[in-house]
Design a protein around this motif. Structure first.
Motif, PDB file in Angstrom:
ATOM      1  N   ILE A 109       0.841  -1.212   0.000  1.00  0.00           N
ATOM      2  CA  ILE A 109       0.000   0.000   0.000  1.00  0.00           C
ATOM      3  C   ILE A 109       0.868   1.251   0.000  1.00  0.00           C
ATOM      4  O   ILE A 109       0.615   2.199  -0.731  1.00  0.00           O
ATOM      5  CB  ILE A 109      -0.966  -0.009   1.205  1.00  0.00           C
ATOM      6  N   THR A 110       1.926   1.248   0.801  1.00  0.00           N
ATOM      7  CA  THR A 110       2.792   2.435   0.836  1.00  0.00           C
ATOM      8  C   THR A 110       3.520   2.607  -0.490  1.00  0.00           C
ATOM      9  O   THR A 110       3.714   3.736  -0.955  1.00  0.00           O
ATOM     10  CB  THR A 110       3.804   2.357   1.990  1.00  0.00           C
ATOM     11  N   LYS A 111       3.916   1.498  -1.130  1.00  0.00           N
ATOM     12  CA  LYS A 111       4.543   1.597  -2.452  1.00  0.00           C
ATOM     13  C   LYS A 111       3.542   2.180  -3.468  1.00  0.00           C
ATOM     14  O   LYS A 111       3.901   3.032  -4.275  1.00  0.00           O
ATOM     15  CB  LYS A 111       5.034   0.232  -2.926  1.00  0.00           C
ATOM     16  N   ASP A 112       2.287   1.695  -3.437  1.00  0.00           N
ATOM     17  CA  ASP A 112       1.260   2.223  -4.340  1.00  0.00           C
ATOM     18  C   ASP A 112       1.018   3.704  -4.087  1.00  0.00           C
ATOM     19  O   ASP A 112       0.882   4.495  -5.027  1.00  0.00           O
ATOM     20  CB  ASP A 112      -0.064   1.460  -4.174  1.00  0.00           C
ATOM     21  N   MET A 113       0.974   4.088  -2.833  1.00  0.00           N
ATOM     22  CA  MET A 113       0.760   5.508  -2.510  1.00  0.00           C
ATOM     23  C   MET A 113       1.912   6.357  -3.034  1.00  0.00           C
ATOM     24  O   MET A 113       1.693   7.432  -3.602  1.00  0.00           O
ATOM     25  CB  MET A 113       0.604   5.698  -1.002  1.00  0.00           C
ATOM     26  N   ALA A 114       3.128   5.879  -2.868  1.00  0.00           N
ATOM     27  CA  ALA A 114       4.288   6.632  -3.359  1.00  0.00           C
ATOM     28  C   ALA A 114       4.240   6.747  -4.881  1.00  0.00           C
ATOM     29  O   ALA A 114       4.511   7.806  -5.446  1.00  0.00           O
ATOM     30  CB  ALA A 114       5.586   5.965  -2.913  1.00  0.00           C
ATOM     31  N   HIS A 115       3.852   5.642  -5.540  1.00  0.00           N
ATOM     32  CA  HIS A 115       3.739   5.667  -7.007  1.00  0.00           C
ATOM     33  C   HIS A 115       2.661   6.657  -7.456  1.00  0.00           C
ATOM     34  O   HIS A 115       2.894   7.461  -8.368  1.00  0.00           O
ATOM     35  CB  HIS A 115       3.435   4.253  -7.511  1.00  0.00           C
ATOM     36  N   HIS A 116       1.499   6.617  -6.836  1.00  0.00           N
ATOM     37  CA  HIS A 116       0.408   7.540  -7.203  1.00  0.00           C
ATOM     38  C   HIS A 116       0.772   8.989  -6.880  1.00  0.00           C
ATOM     39  O   HIS A 116       0.425   9.903  -7.628  1.00  0.00           O
ATOM     40  CB  HIS A 116      -0.887   7.143  -6.490  1.00  0.00           C
ATOM     41  N   ARG A 117       1.450   9.187  -5.777  1.00  0.00           N
ATOM     42  CA  ARG A 117       1.889  10.546  -5.433  1.00  0.00           C
ATOM     43  C   ARG A 117       2.857  11.069  -6.493  1.00  0.00           C
ATOM     44  O   ARG A 117       2.771  12.203  -6.935  1.00  0.00           O
ATOM     45  CB  ARG A 117       2.552  10.562  -4.060  1.00  0.00           C
ATOM     46  N   LYS A 118       3.779  10.222  -6.939  1.00  0.00           N
ATOM     47  CA  LYS A 118       4.729  10.618  -7.980  1.00  0.00           C
ATOM     48  C   LYS A 118       3.998  10.934  -9.279  1.00  0.00           C
ATOM     49  O   LYS A 118       4.281  11.936  -9.939  1.00  0.00           O
ATOM     50  CB  LYS A 118       5.745   9.498  -8.196  1.00  0.00           C
ATOM     51  N   LEU A 119       3.030  10.087  -9.659  1.00  0.00           N
ATOM     52  CA  LEU A 119       2.230  10.353 -10.868  1.00  0.00           C
ATOM     53  C   LEU A 119       1.472  11.671 -10.752  1.00  0.00           C
ATOM     54  O   LEU A 119       1.413  12.459 -11.707  1.00  0.00           O
ATOM     55  CB  LEU A 119       1.233   9.222 -11.121  1.00  0.00           C
ATOM     56  N   ALA A 120       0.904  11.908  -9.585  1.00  0.00           N
ATOM     57  CA  ALA A 120       0.153  13.156  -9.375  1.00  0.00           C
ATOM     58  C   ALA A 120       1.076  14.366  -9.489  1.00  0.00           C
ATOM     59  O   ALA A 120       0.709  15.379 -10.096  1.00  0.00           O
ATOM     60  CB  ALA A 120      -0.535  13.147  -8.012  1.00  0.00           C
ATOM     61  N   GLN A 121       2.265  14.265  -8.939  1.00  0.00           N
ATOM     62  CA  GLN A 121       3.216  15.380  -9.031  1.00  0.00           C
ATOM     63  C   GLN A 121       3.657  15.604 -10.474  1.00  0.00           C
ATOM     64  O   GLN A 121       3.765  16.743 -10.924  1.00  0.00           O
ATOM     65  CB  GLN A 121       4.428  15.119  -8.136  1.00  0.00           C
ATOM     66  N   GLU A 122       3.891  14.527 -11.205  1.00  0.00           N
ATOM     67  CA  GLU A 122       4.274  14.669 -12.613  1.00  0.00           C
ATOM     68  C   GLU A 122       3.140  15.307 -13.416  1.00  0.00           C
ATOM     69  O   GLU A 122       3.371  16.180 -14.250  1.00  0.00           O
ATOM     70  CB  GLU A 122       4.652  13.312 -13.207  1.00  0.00           C
TER      71      GLU A 122
END
Length: 191
Positions: free
Chosen positions: A38-51
């Motif tokens: 879950i934390t890996k998914d959150m980090a991935h989604h956060r990175k996508l959102a920032q991009e």
């Protein structure tokens, strides 16, 4: 009563802890791996959102530059149009004044030449009236387009409305876990 030997107590505790540890390690291992995923998914989604946010901010900046360039070109075109209009009017007025001078000088000549000049002057006046009317109509159309042009604030507000106000703010200013108004669920840009 005889006390149990300390070595026996320690070995029985170690055995029971080992059995209990082995029994519960599988249960908590699944929870830990799920939490890690879950934390890996959150980090991935956060990175996508920032991009995505950076891409939208760059797109908005490009649109603002383009809008400023169009505004400059519009002003330049308006100034050129004014100068051309002034030159045309001055040229036509000078031509008319010269024609009036010619007519005054030619009054002493025969009546036929006088009538020809008047006819020519009337045709020139008609052309000038038509040209002035055409320029006036174009000026009116130009002015109407200027009135209907939307201000920069409206254009940027529309861009914000289309992309969402959440994307126009930096990621640090967005509330964490806010529900999306469309779906009622957490959106990937808000994670």
């Amino acid at each position: 009563m005889a006390r149990p030997h300390t070595a026996d107590v320690a070995s029985s505790l170690a055995f029971s802890a080992g059995v209990a540890g082995d029994r519960h390690s599988g249960v908590f291992g699944d929870v830990h791996s799920a939490l890690r995923n879950i934390t890996k998914d959150m980090a991935h989604h956060r990175k996508l959102a920032q991009e995505n946010d950076q891409a939208r901010q760059q797109e908005i900046a490009e649109l603002r530059v383009k809008l400023e360039q169009e505004r400059y070109e519009f002003r330049d075109q308006l100034n050129k149009f004014r100068y051309q209009y002034d030159d045309l009017v001055h040229q036509k007025i000078e031509g008319l004044l010269e024609m009036v001078d010619i007519i005054h000088r030619a009054e002493k000549k025969d009546e036929r030449q006088h009538k020809d000049n008047i006819f020519y002057l009337q045709s020139e006046m008609f052309k000038i009236k038509e040209n002035v009317k055409m320029v006036s109509d174009k000026w009116s159309n130009f002015h109407e387009r200027l009135k209907s042009r939307r201000p920069l604030r409206e254009v940027t507000a529309q861009i914000d409305a289309e992309t969402g106000p959440e994307l126009s703010r930096p990621a640090s200013a967005r509330p964490f876990g806010r529900k999306s108004p469309q779906s009622g669920a957490l959106s990937s840009t808000q994670i």
